[in-house]
Scaffold this active site. Structure first.
Site, mmCIF file in Angstrom:
data_model
loop_
_atom_site.group_PDB
_atom_site.id
_atom_site.type_symbol
_atom_site.label_atom_id
_atom_site.label_comp_id
_atom_site.label_asym_id
_atom_site.label_seq_id
_atom_site.Cartn_x
_atom_site.Cartn_y
_atom_site.Cartn_z
ATOM 1 N N LYS A 1 -17.665 -0.794 5.172
ATOM 2 C CA LYS A 1 -18.117 -1.829 4.239
ATOM 3 C C LYS A 1 -19.636 -1.758 4.010
ATOM 4 C CE LYS A 1 -17.759 -6.724 3.291
ATOM 5 N NZ LYS A 1 -16.681 -7.543 2.768
ATOM 6 N N PHE B 1 -11.957 -7.233 13.358
ATOM 7 C CA PHE B 1 -10.852 -7.718 12.528
ATOM 8 C C PHE B 1 -10.471 -6.658 11.488
ATOM 9 C CE2 PHE B 1 -9.356 -10.019 8.691
ATOM 10 C CZ PHE B 1 -8.141 -10.435 9.214
ATOM 11 N N GLN B 2 -9.201 -6.375 11.398
ATOM 12 C CA GLN B 2 -8.660 -5.370 10.484
ATOM 13 C C GLN B 2 -9.302 -3.993 10.671
ATOM 14 O OE1 GLN B 2 -8.435 -6.996 6.439
ATOM 15 N NE2 GLN B 2 -6.420 -7.823 6.954
ATOM 16 N N MET C 1 24.355 8.998 3.067
ATOM 17 C CA MET C 1 24.232 10.310 3.703
ATOM 18 C C MET C 1 24.431 10.199 5.210
ATOM 19 S SD MET C 1 23.982 13.466 3.217
ATOM 20 C CE MET C 1 23.164 14.065 1.742
ATOM 21 N N GLU D 1 0.822 -1.217 0.000
ATOM 22 C CA GLU D 1 0.000 0.000 0.000
ATOM 23 C C GLU D 1 0.854 1.265 0.000
ATOM 24 O OE1 GLU D 1 -0.609 -2.601 1.979
ATOM 25 O OE2 GLU D 1 -2.719 -3.175 1.734
#
Lengths: 165, 566
Positions: free
Chosen positions: B163, B113-114, B480, B51
């Site tokens: 959802k 969940f999630q 760096m 993602e």
């Protein structure tokens, strides 16, 4: 310098969190905070008292204005406004001090709102300095606890006139 | 009105916003949206491998095109994986709309969940965000999200869609207009202030323009170039402003700040009038604030009032869109030809001085016969790539060498994470730019450290046949950080050696891409030519000098005229 900033916001979930998060995220200080819906129930007024130099205050106001849900930001410093805060304070009141507490309450025009054999609970409304004077006078007698509401402010209708209170 | 599902309404809203390409990753809480995406032939979906890659790709797409970048990801981990990408876009003011799935409204707050409170998590790193709790609000919210993302100072907006909202049926009509009482950014600059600013500039003897990303975001590069040339004022740009003024122009001083040029840093330090445009006086630009342009009257043009006088006191601020303000300035100037030619004569000596600084200490490096210098690779890419090639970078030395040695002459050709400094940005951003412009050359100039932060996106490049070229300046270090350790931590290289890295050639081949390794300076040009000719994604692994440093360098917190030159 202490500033009372009045922030008109949309009355929606999460808006207060945006305002408060801005202060914590950018290291600004919140001294007191009060929030409630306004005459128009779709809006809320958040009143924050804060301290900082001119540059910090300028940033606070600009950053608040940048929040999408903020409609208007007014810094009351430099304006004519009325300021009120309420304190509810529980004071020790033994045999020998009961009368003294009542006398002080009367002088400050505080109200007795609860009573027990050993204590009085008083409420008082006023500006910050009046509340702090009240606390100072009661301290030697014995303060058991207190809660304060945070400051609310409103601009005077007639700016620049003599103060009435 | 015919009823459609929330997911179908979502697709319809994207159509109304003229969205052609969407980046993302599916999951449980966005199954309905993905089901609807399958039927939307007019919207191309690019499946990334992470993602974070999706958000950076949308960001690269937005920077290269000027359009709003769009992502769709699932709830919970899908949403939290977008945070770095969103924060990157927020710091650089890039317009994105990120859609996240959310658990159904009745489950919110139950640790379902999630489930993640992504609106809470992203509040400080988005321009604004929304949780859609009522299907009737969906159209209005999406309309506002796109409007907020692209107007004012642009930025990322997140829209969290539960959802059950995706599944509910609605008689959908996308709003035609946006009405928001609390949001109306100032676009046009105050004309009185514009006149005051011009009169200050016209009286100056040592003016410098300090141009930032805001010029590019406002599409004001042409106006800026016209303004600087008409006034003959030298221009230095920030990292984000690269390309807003042609670096080949004699008035160009290059980049300023920590790794800025000698000429730019000395010009800013000695100028008597600094004209900041769409820049925000970042600490990497100013160094020690008290010694930044200490003798100058500072003019600041910016669309965001919070940027003005935030870090450095400004004498003459103006809030407005850079392009719009520049246009107004140009038309005011057209009425003052005498004063402009007077300015030319009073700044002639200053122009000689800035030109002398450029000659005295140009950017330089020494390319021997045995070991490849990273700066040489960047210069050769610049020489061999087409003029309209889009260049992205990762973060660190690769980014600074590209800013110094690649000569950008046009805006929107340089994609880099300036504010947040996100390693792993460049490769997915290049993929996003390539999606927008399939026919153009897109190159990610990377380090061996940062390329590994989103290296999985090579699968995306291969799957969609996106011929991105990744030029890895492989020095075996997090260069760096190593440079700082070498200069300020007594050479104690704590965990900056990339002791184990993959064989980038084999890795590319394992994914079905091409790999080239280059170890000799004499092979550099050929390798770049070959990579540019291959019609698919390529990794070129340049084995470069392990301890080459980026110079000039201003130590953190020092005045920018205190440069380490070699």
């Amino acid at each position: 310098m202490r500033h009372a900033i009045s922030v008109l916001v949309e009355n929606q979930a999460g808006v207060l969190s945006r305002v408060v998060g801005l202060f914590s995220g950018r290291g600004f200080n919140i001294e007191s905070l009060s929030v409630a819906p306004t005459l128009d129930p779709s809006k809320s007024k958040v009143i924050i008292t804060t301290t900082g130099n001119e540059q910090v205050l300028e940033q606070i106001k600009k950053q608040l204005n940048k929040l999408i849900n903020v409609i208007k930001v007014v810094d009351c410093a430099g304006k004519d406004y009325v300021e009120r805060e309420m304190i509810v304070i529980k004071v020790k009141a033994e045999q020998e001090t009961r009368a003294e507490v009542l006398r002080i309450a009367e002088i400050f025009r505080a109200k007795v709102i609860d009573i027990s054999p050993n204590s009085y609970t008083l409420s008082l409304t006023g500006d910050k300095s009046k509340l702090e004077g009240f606390i100072e006078i009661l301290t030697p007698i014995g303060i058991l606890d207190f809660v304060r509401t945070g400051t609310v402010v409103m601009e005077r209708e007639m700016q620049g006139r003599r103060k009435l209170s | 009105m015919k009823k459609i599902s929330g997911a179908q309404a979502f697709i319809e809203a994207l159509r109304q916003e003229d969205v052609k390409d969407v980046f993302g990753y599916p999951g449980g809480a966005v199954l309905d949206i993905f089901d609807a995406i399958m039927d939307a032939d007019d919207i191309r979906f690019i499946l990334t491998r992470h993602e974070q890659g999706a958000v950076h790709a949308a960001d690269g797409y937005a920077r290269a095109t000027g359009r709003v970048g769009v992502c769709v990801v699932t709830s919970g981990p899908g949403a939290t994986n977008t945070v770095t990408g969103i924060a990157t876009a927020c710091m650089d003011s890039i317009p994105l709309v990120v859609f996240t799935g959310q658990v159904s409204t009745h489950l919110i707050g139950n640790d379902a969940f999630q489930e993640a409170d992504i609106v809470g998590i992203t509040r400080p790193c988005t321009k604004h965000n929304y949780l859609v709790k009522d299907i009737e609000d969906l159209g209005k919210v999406i309309k506002e999200a796109f409007y907020i993302a692209r107007t004012g100072r642009p930025g990322p907006v997140l829209v969290d869609i539960p959802k059950n909202i995706q599944q509910s049926m609605v008689g959908f009509k996308y709003p035609d207009t946006v009405r928001m009482e609390s949001y109306s950014p100032t676009f046009k600059g105050h004309i009185g202030q514009i006149k005051r600013i011009l009169s200050v500039i016209l009286k100056s003897k040592k003016p410098v323009i300090y141009a930032g990303g805001g010029v590019i975001l406002s599409n004001g590069s042409e106006e800026l170039t016209a303004f600087a040339r008409a006034m003959k004022i030298p221009v230095t740009t920030t990292l984000m402003g690269m390309g807003c003024f042609p670096s080949g122009d004699p008035l160009s001083l290059g980049m300023l700040g920590m790794h800025g040029t000698y000429a730019a840093n000395l010009s800013v330090t000695n100028c008597d009038c600094l004209i900041a445009m769409g820049a925000r006086f970042d600490d990497r630009v100013t160094g020690k604030v008290d010694d930044f342009a200490p003798k100058a009257k500072i003019v600041h043009i910016d669309i965001d009032p919070t940027s003005i006088s935030k870090n450095v006191r400004v004498d003459l601020p103006i809030v407005g869109d850079c392009r719009s303000v520049l246009k107004d300035m140009l038309s005011e100037l057209a009425r003052k030809p005498d004063e402009v030619s007077e300015l030319h004569s009073q700044i002639a000596q200053w122009l000689d001085q800035t030109a002398a600084w450029k000659r005295e200490q140009p950017l330089r490096y020494c390319q021997g016969e045995d070991v490849i210098k990273p700066q040489y690779v960047v210069e050769m890419i610049d020489e061999l790539a087409p003029d309209d090639a889009i260049i992205s970078t990762e973060v660190g030395q690769n980014q600074m060498w590209t800013a110094q040695f690649y000569k950008f002459n046009e805006p929107r050709l340089f994609l880099t994470s300036g504010g947040l400094g996100t390693m792993g940005y460049g490769f997915p951003a290049a993929i996003g730019a390539q999606v927008a412009y399939p026919g153009r050359t897109v190159i990610d100039i990377a380090g061996d450290g940062s390329i590994q932060m989103n290296i999985q996106e090579i699968a995306t490049a291969v799957q969609y046949n996106l011929p991105v070229k990744v030029m890895i300046l492989n020095n075996g270090y997090l260069g760096m950080v190593r440079q700082w350790q070498s200069l300020f931590y007594k050479g104690r290289y704590s965990h900056t050696s990339m002791a184990v890295s993959p064989d980038f050639v084999k890795l590319a081949e394992a994914y079905g891409a091409h790999g080239i390794r280059v170890e000799k300076p004499s092979m550099v040009k050929d390798a770049i030519r070959r990579a540019l000719e291959i019609k698919g994604p390529v990794f070129v692994d340049f084995v470069v000098h392990p301890e080459e440093d980026v110079y000039p360098m201003v130590p953190a917190g020092a005045p920018i005229c205190n440069m380490l030159l070699v």
